[in-house]
Design an enzyme around this catalytic site. Structure first.
Site, PDB file in Angstrom:
ATOM      1  N   ASN A  28       9.761  -8.605  -9.194  1.00  0.00           N
ATOM      2  CA  ASN A  28      10.689  -9.534  -8.543  1.00  0.00           C
ATOM      3  C   ASN A  28       9.899 -10.484  -7.648  1.00  0.00           C
ATOM      4  O   ASN A  28       9.239 -10.021  -6.724  1.00  0.00           O
ATOM      5  CB  ASN A  28      11.718  -8.769  -7.711  1.00  0.00           C
ATOM      6  CG  ASN A  28      12.781  -9.685  -7.122  1.00  0.00           C
ATOM      7  OD1 ASN A  28      13.020 -10.764  -7.640  1.00  0.00           O
ATOM      8  ND2 ASN A  28      13.401  -9.258  -6.037  1.00  0.00           N
ATOM      9  N   ASP A  72       0.771  -9.452  -5.264  1.00  0.00           N
ATOM     10  CA  ASP A  72       1.996  -8.678  -5.042  1.00  0.00           C
ATOM     11  C   ASP A  72       1.827  -7.284  -5.649  1.00  0.00           C
ATOM     12  O   ASP A  72       2.724  -6.745  -6.302  1.00  0.00           O
ATOM     13  CB  ASP A  72       3.217  -9.385  -5.628  1.00  0.00           C
ATOM     14  CG  ASP A  72       4.537  -8.839  -5.105  1.00  0.00           C
ATOM     15  OD1 ASP A  72       4.509  -7.934  -4.245  1.00  0.00           O
ATOM     16  OD2 ASP A  72       5.597  -9.305  -5.565  1.00  0.00           O
ATOM     17  N   HIS A  74       5.083 -15.367  -3.706  1.00  0.00           N
ATOM     18  CA  HIS A  74       5.296 -15.185  -5.164  1.00  0.00           C
ATOM     19  C   HIS A  74       6.218 -16.230  -5.807  1.00  0.00           C
ATOM     20  O   HIS A  74       7.302 -15.913  -6.289  1.00  0.00           O
ATOM     21  CB  HIS A  74       5.792 -13.770  -5.472  1.00  0.00           C
ATOM     22  CG  HIS A  74       6.865 -13.209  -4.569  1.00  0.00           C
ATOM     23  ND1 HIS A  74       8.010 -13.873  -4.231  1.00  0.00           N
ATOM     24  CD2 HIS A  74       6.936 -12.012  -3.937  1.00  0.00           C
ATOM     25  CE1 HIS A  74       8.746 -13.122  -3.448  1.00  0.00           C
ATOM     26  NE2 HIS A  74       8.119 -11.977  -3.244  1.00  0.00           N
ATOM     27  N   LEU A 130       0.808  -1.223   0.000  1.00  0.00           N
ATOM     28  CA  LEU A 130       0.000   0.000   0.000  1.00  0.00           C
ATOM     29  C   LEU A 130       0.842   1.273   0.000  1.00  0.00           C
ATOM     30  O   LEU A 130       0.310   2.368  -0.170  1.00  0.00           O
ATOM     31  CB  LEU A 130      -0.952   0.004   1.203  1.00  0.00           C
ATOM     32  CG  LEU A 130      -2.073  -1.036   1.162  1.00  0.00           C
ATOM     33  CD1 LEU A 130      -2.931  -0.945   2.416  1.00  0.00           C
ATOM     34  CD2 LEU A 130      -2.943  -0.879  -0.085  1.00  0.00           C
ATOM     35  N   ASP A 177       9.104  -8.967   3.566  1.00  0.00           N
ATOM     36  CA  ASP A 177       8.929  -8.993   2.117  1.00  0.00           C
ATOM     37  C   ASP A 177       9.681  -7.848   1.440  1.00  0.00           C
ATOM     38  O   ASP A 177       9.682  -6.708   1.909  1.00  0.00           O
ATOM     39  CB  ASP A 177       7.459  -8.918   1.739  1.00  0.00           C
ATOM     40  CG  ASP A 177       7.275  -9.101   0.244  1.00  0.00           C
ATOM     41  OD1 ASP A 177       7.614 -10.183  -0.260  1.00  0.00           O
ATOM     42  OD2 ASP A 177       6.841  -8.152  -0.421  1.00  0.00           O
TER      43      ASP A 177
END
Length: 417
Positions: A276, A303, A230, A62, A150
């Site tokens: 990525n 993501d 991911h 965000l 992350d």
């Protein structure tokens, strides 16, 4: 005001039925073949529409606090609602990092105004720097819902083990970005024929799967659950599949771009296709699809990573990341609709993510919070970045015709889109 959705196809992970839904006091009060409207009820005609549990996106950036020119909590939640997302997990690599109770409280306070449920992930290490574990109990007390560094891996085995063990004690899921930074250093795209053709340094598949293997071994060592973010490579999925088979408590996610595109999209030298981990090869794309079919992949997340057009203008030096909350459902329906049923899609995008996070959501059932979306499964639309609800335009499916469109989203019985 009580609301009745009439004659709608109700799609859950386990079954689909046709009927009516009564929403009252923020909950699904009744689900039946037919519900009679009473005076003062709002009646919505659901003919031709699907009612689906609100999507639960467990991987969102965000950018708030600190980079609100890219996105803020209000605009990100508006994008979420437009995509049928009623619950999201926001990552902690903000400025400042979400490594203290005050920043957790700030996010929760701003999110409370949006109508969308936001679950802050707090950092595993201070500043996501790997230089010391955070106060997990204090973060939990402030409202943190998960732990993650992350954007970076937790390179210290000892710190990752501590996070895994504390995650069990505090009931905080640990979400791991797995990347060998030494192997990936300086890489901009997947290492292969396309990186050579572009003359750009690549990131090897091994930079992902070797750290996934390490992370799983550590989780297995302490018998703790771990979630892998991911996933993009065939070898990563082989490692995860084998770990699941021997009883390791591992779950994982992928994103729509990994089962739709390959690194050939980078030949356009458009940084809106750089993220990525990067887009990989056709064998990896097919492996992701197979893993969605056989259950190796537990969740589809986005993501969602907003960046301004100015930042994305330089192909080589642009930051990684794409936005995807407004397109994830439609992209999955469009590209996987002949492979996965709508029930499967709901399992991957709502039911399983809620289960992984241990949060409410994922089902349309009597007594549950009325978090759901009404979707036209047949409507075709072209992704116009100028009509997106978020601040940034780096949409990975820009200009693409998709099938399936969210017509309305409700959270706690209130229409938020």
């Amino acid at each position: 005001m009580p609301t009745i959705i009439k004659n709608v196809k109700i799609v859950n992970a386990e079954q689909t039925i046709q009927g009516d839904i009564l929403i009252q006091n923020g909950k699904f009060a009744k689900i039946s073949d037919e519900i009679a409207a009473q005076s003062g009820y709002e009646v919505v005609d659901g003919s031709g529409l699907c009612a689906i549990p609100g999507l639960v996106d467990i991987h969102v950036h965000l950018r708030d606090p600190g980079q609100t020119h890219k996105e803020d909590i209000a605009s990100g939640c508006a994008a979420a609602a437009a995509g049928g997302v009623t619950s999201l997990v926001c990552m902690p690599n903000t400025l400042p990092t979400v490594d203290n109770p005050e920043t957790v409280a700030y996010i929760r306070e701003k999110a409370a105004l949006t109508g969308v449920k936001v679950y802050p992930a707090a950092a595993i290490t201070y500043g996501i720097s790997g230089k010391g574990c955070c106060d997990y109990a204090g973060l939990k007390s402030a409202g943190a819902a998960a732990l993650s560094d992350d954007g970076r891996p937790v390179e210290s085995d000892e710190m990752l083990i501590e996070a895994l063990q504390e995650g069990v004690r505090l009931n905080l899921p640990v979400l791991c970005h797995c990347e060998d930074l030494k192997q990936a250093a300086g890489g901009k795209v997947h290492e292969g024929e396309i990186s050579k053709a572009l003359g750009v340094k690549g990131m090897s598949s091994a930079s992902e799967y070797e750290d996934i293997d390490r992370t799983i071994r550590l989780a297995e060592q302490v018998n703790a659950p771990v979630h892998i973010c991911h996933v993009s490579t065939a070898e990563s999925l082989r490692i995860i599949r084998e770990a699941k088979a021997r009883g390791v408590k591992v779950t994982c996610e992928t994103a729509p771009h990994y089962f739709v595109y390959t690194h050939e999209k980078l030949l356009s030298r458009d940084a809106d296709y750089r993220m990525n981990p990067p887009l990989r090869e056709e064998c990896d794309r097919k492996a992701v699809i197979q893993a969605l079919i056989d259950g190796t992949i537990d969740a589809i997340a986005t993501d969602h990573a907003p960046h301004s057009p100015e930042e994305k203008a330089d192909f080589v030096n642009a930051p990684n990341g794409v936005v995807g909350m407004e397109t994830s459902l439609a992209a999955t329906m469009t590209y996987m609709g002949e492979i996965l049923s709508m029930n499967d899609i709901i399992r991957l995008m709502s039911f399983n993510p809620a289960k992984i996070m241990g949060i409410e959501g994922g089902e349309i059932k009597e007594g549950a919070s009325a978090d759901f979306a009404l979707v036209d499964p047949d409507e075709k639309w072209i992704v116009d970045v100028d009509k997106l609800h978020g601040k940034s335009k780096n949409a990975v499916f820009k200009g693409v015709e998709l099938t399936g469109r969210v017509k309305a989203t409700y959270c706690g019985g209130k229409k938020v889109y």
